[in-house]
Design an enzyme around this catalytic site. Sequence first.
Site, PDB file in Angstrom:
ATOM      1  N   ASP A 163       0.786  -1.283  -0.030  1.00 32.79           N
ATOM      2  CA  ASP A 163       0.106  -0.037   0.021  1.00 32.79           C
ATOM      3  C   ASP A 163       0.695   1.298  -0.163  1.00 32.79           C
ATOM      4  O   ASP A 163       2.090   0.905   0.366  1.00 32.79           O
ATOM      5  CB  ASP A 163      -0.880  -0.054   1.323  1.00 32.79           C
ATOM      6  CG  ASP A 163      -1.977   1.151   1.564  1.00 32.79           C
ATOM      7  OD1 ASP A 163      -2.327   1.510   0.345  1.00 32.79           O
ATOM      8  OD2 ASP A 163      -2.484   1.252   2.290  1.00 32.79           O
TER       9      ASP A 163
ATOM     10  N   GLU B 182       2.461   5.034  -4.006  1.00 35.98           N
ATOM     11  CA  GLU B 182       2.583   5.769  -5.051  1.00 35.98           C
ATOM     12  C   GLU B 182       3.996   6.994  -5.305  1.00 35.98           C
ATOM     13  O   GLU B 182       4.128   7.147  -6.778  1.00 35.98           O
ATOM     14  CB  GLU B 182       1.482   6.938  -4.709  1.00 35.98           C
ATOM     15  CG  GLU B 182      -0.131   6.258  -4.907  1.00 35.98           C
ATOM     16  CD  GLU B 182      -0.563   5.215  -4.011  1.00 35.98           C
ATOM     17  OE1 GLU B 182       0.164   5.564  -2.735  1.00 35.98           O
ATOM     18  OE2 GLU B 182      -1.045   4.292  -4.229  1.00 35.98           O
TER      19      GLU B 182
ATOM     20  N   ASP C 188      -9.003   3.420  -2.436  1.00 35.29           N
ATOM     21  CA  ASP C 188     -10.154   3.857  -1.409  1.00 35.29           C
ATOM     22  C   ASP C 188     -11.405   4.491  -2.220  1.00 35.29           C
ATOM     23  O   ASP C 188     -11.685   5.700  -2.347  1.00 35.29           O
ATOM     24  CB  ASP C 188      -9.363   4.899  -0.477  1.00 35.29           C
ATOM     25  CG  ASP C 188      -8.174   4.323   0.254  1.00 35.29           C
ATOM     26  OD1 ASP C 188      -8.041   3.085   0.437  1.00 35.29           O
ATOM     27  OD2 ASP C 188      -7.684   5.026   0.687  1.00 35.29           O
TER      28      ASP C 188
END
Length: 816
Positions: free
Chosen positions: A426, A429, A502
Amino acid sequence: MALENDTTTEIEKPEKEVDFSGNYIEKFGKQDTRDQFPGAYVNWEKVGNSYIFHSENTSLELTVVTEDILKFRYGNFGYFEDDFSYGLDPDKKFEGVTSKFKETKDHFKVVTKTLKCYIYKDSLKTKICDTKDVILVEDEKGYHWQDEKVFGGNVVITTKKLKKGENFFGLGDKTGNLNLLGSRRELWGTDCYGYGNETDPVYKNIPFYLNLYKDTSYGIFLDNTFRSFFDFGKERKSACSFWAQGGEMRYYFINGPKLVDVCEKYTYLTGKSQMPPKWALGYHQSKWSYYPESTVRNLAKEFRDRKIPCDVIHLDIDYMDGFRCFTWDKKRFPNPKKMIGDLRQQGFKSIVIIDPGIKIDKNYSVYQQGVKNGYFCTRGDGPLLKGSVWPGECHFPDFTNPKAREWWATLYKGLISDGVAGVWNDMNEPAVFEDGSFPFDARHDYDGHPCTHRKVHNVYGSLMAQATCDGQNLYLDNKRAFTITRSAYAGVQRFASVWTGDNMATWEHLKIANIQCQRLSASGVSFVGSDVGGFIGSPDGELYTRWIQMAVFHPFFRTHSSGDHGDKEPWMFEEEYTNIVRKFIEMRYELMPYIYTTFWQYATRGTPMIRSLNLIAQDDPESYFREEEFMLGDNILVIPVSEAGAKNRKVYLPEGDWYCYWTDKKYKGKTEIEVETPLNQIPLFVKAGAVLPFQPKMQYTDEFEFDELTLHIYADDDENTSILYEDAGDGLEYKDGEQSVKKIITIKSLSAYIIRQKMQGNFESVYKKYRTVFHGFDSKPKMLMVDGNDITNQIELLDNTYTISLPKNFKEVLIS
Ligand code: MIG
């Protein structure tokens, strides 16, 4: 001008030679453009299988990668970058193949078996045609660039002509309309909590799009990791442009003519997925977060007590000691190995989350090793990069440093020996709380091509996933790795599955998830799924049920939620919903042989597992703008119910004959129909001629061995072939040929309906026989012969149809 119909009137060349040392703004024409262009051709050369065309300012290297793939690389002023790519499959050499070449007064022509590429001497513009000289794509402004001395940043741009009737697909996880026509999109991986249909950029950076125009199609893979942009006729209706804020213009043209061909050929370049462990295709349950141990054990017990199938439990960040990666919070999880082992006994596999941020803590060994060996990213002026995420202030591994990746892989040793079966990556990015991401001046190795974060940002997530996958392969004992990542660059399918981040518990988000999964699937990444029910907020029972019904047909199937809005286990809604949800999760397990086969087709050929209508009916204009219907694999058409309270919905059936899964009613395709949508059904259609393999329902993958595999056979007038792929479901023996591929061919002749089976491979399935169920056949046959034996008297009647047991190695069945 050599290009016909050239409409580029607003471009003018500089009046004088450009002087790169000085102030040259006034040297450009009166137009407000300081873009620079290649200029006129000077000479050409051949290097290996590549042609290099030199013009005044630019060199174009054209490589015929395969008969269907052309690579274009533009270097300015005699300079090409090192030809290095994280996107391409490292197991292949892309040296190119030979091709025919011709020079005329005003152009060059490079000809392959399927393509003709023209390069025009006055401008270096290109035009690509098929062998019948039908134009597939041609440059409008073509390649040009903005020099950093003028703009403060180098931008490389390509502009192609866009004609009415063209359609655009792909581009990774973008939200919004499935057809990208009329939109402008950006690739710059972003932690976009609660994103929506208008949000852009989102998490993933897959610079690959597909173009569909009548019966032709092609793809463009812009292999550039800088922040990049795509405009599909938004700013100017007659142009499609793509550009990157740095690096060189390097793109691949991938020929169809079928859209599916383009998808498959794209994975020739960027690589194929490995076969996953079969359990990873089962149902996953997640929440932020399940802890302590008693909660996890209880969750497992609830699933088994309630007889709701589940294979995987995910542990989110709270399992760690103060969010330190590769540690356990020993108060919450005093004996992880024991817990994971006990869960394993009950059929549950455990997945843990790992984020990139490493807590700055002098007593933490991962921190110590990273600092000591220089594995963390630095700032432009030297110090280690710091950023705050869950653990507080952190350093971040430079995953573009191969040594750091190797190190990261070794960190999984402990978790794997604890029994962890897969890893969830997770925040890659990369996401940083206050600043969003890393500062631009951050330094990276880029596998020996040092650069700043501007070049690395879009590929950081993929490289973290790669190191994570490597770590599992290092320590898993003859087991298959399973990785899931939020951010990604092109080629991520080689090492990870993805989820869409999300999202929210709304009906609109159910649609968004469906579009994102279809789009990702067309972009080389089929192992996709969304947080079922929405990450943020609470769905009601109806929305949750509808989402489950859709996600049964998405390759990655996981309920996940932020946890701050109530619980979202399948039994958290009224009994009525729980029962339907159970039925659909069971169906996922019944369909496992089909889903696994579909995965194998993807892993070997790159065929998208989820296929939008445009992929299966590209010559039907209805398919250009339909975005809810999709196929999973070769034979099942799915149309999610995406509105609250829907009693019925419209469904477009593409060309062909289709059976309603629920009623066996047969429909003719190429038409819109209306179907009823009771809560306990999702509209599902089976392609006529299909043979669908079903296994018994189970509480988890391989819960028990079974004797009989069911084949649902759907009648058709044409000859059809269905595939059934099998292997051990885990382990690596399949790579040495422990596999079996069965082709089941059905043919309707004048006198009989024939079912033939052709088998290949060494893998021996445990079941002994097939239970065949006939759909759409006339009443009980007069005669049924198997490999020459008459077994008519064994036919059993079943509701409106009939069934019979067949030996699993049958070669031919005749029904008359
Ligand atoms: O800042 O690990 O998308 O799935 O539950 C939030 C906590 C970090 C974002 C992920 C989500 C996960 C959550 N994470």
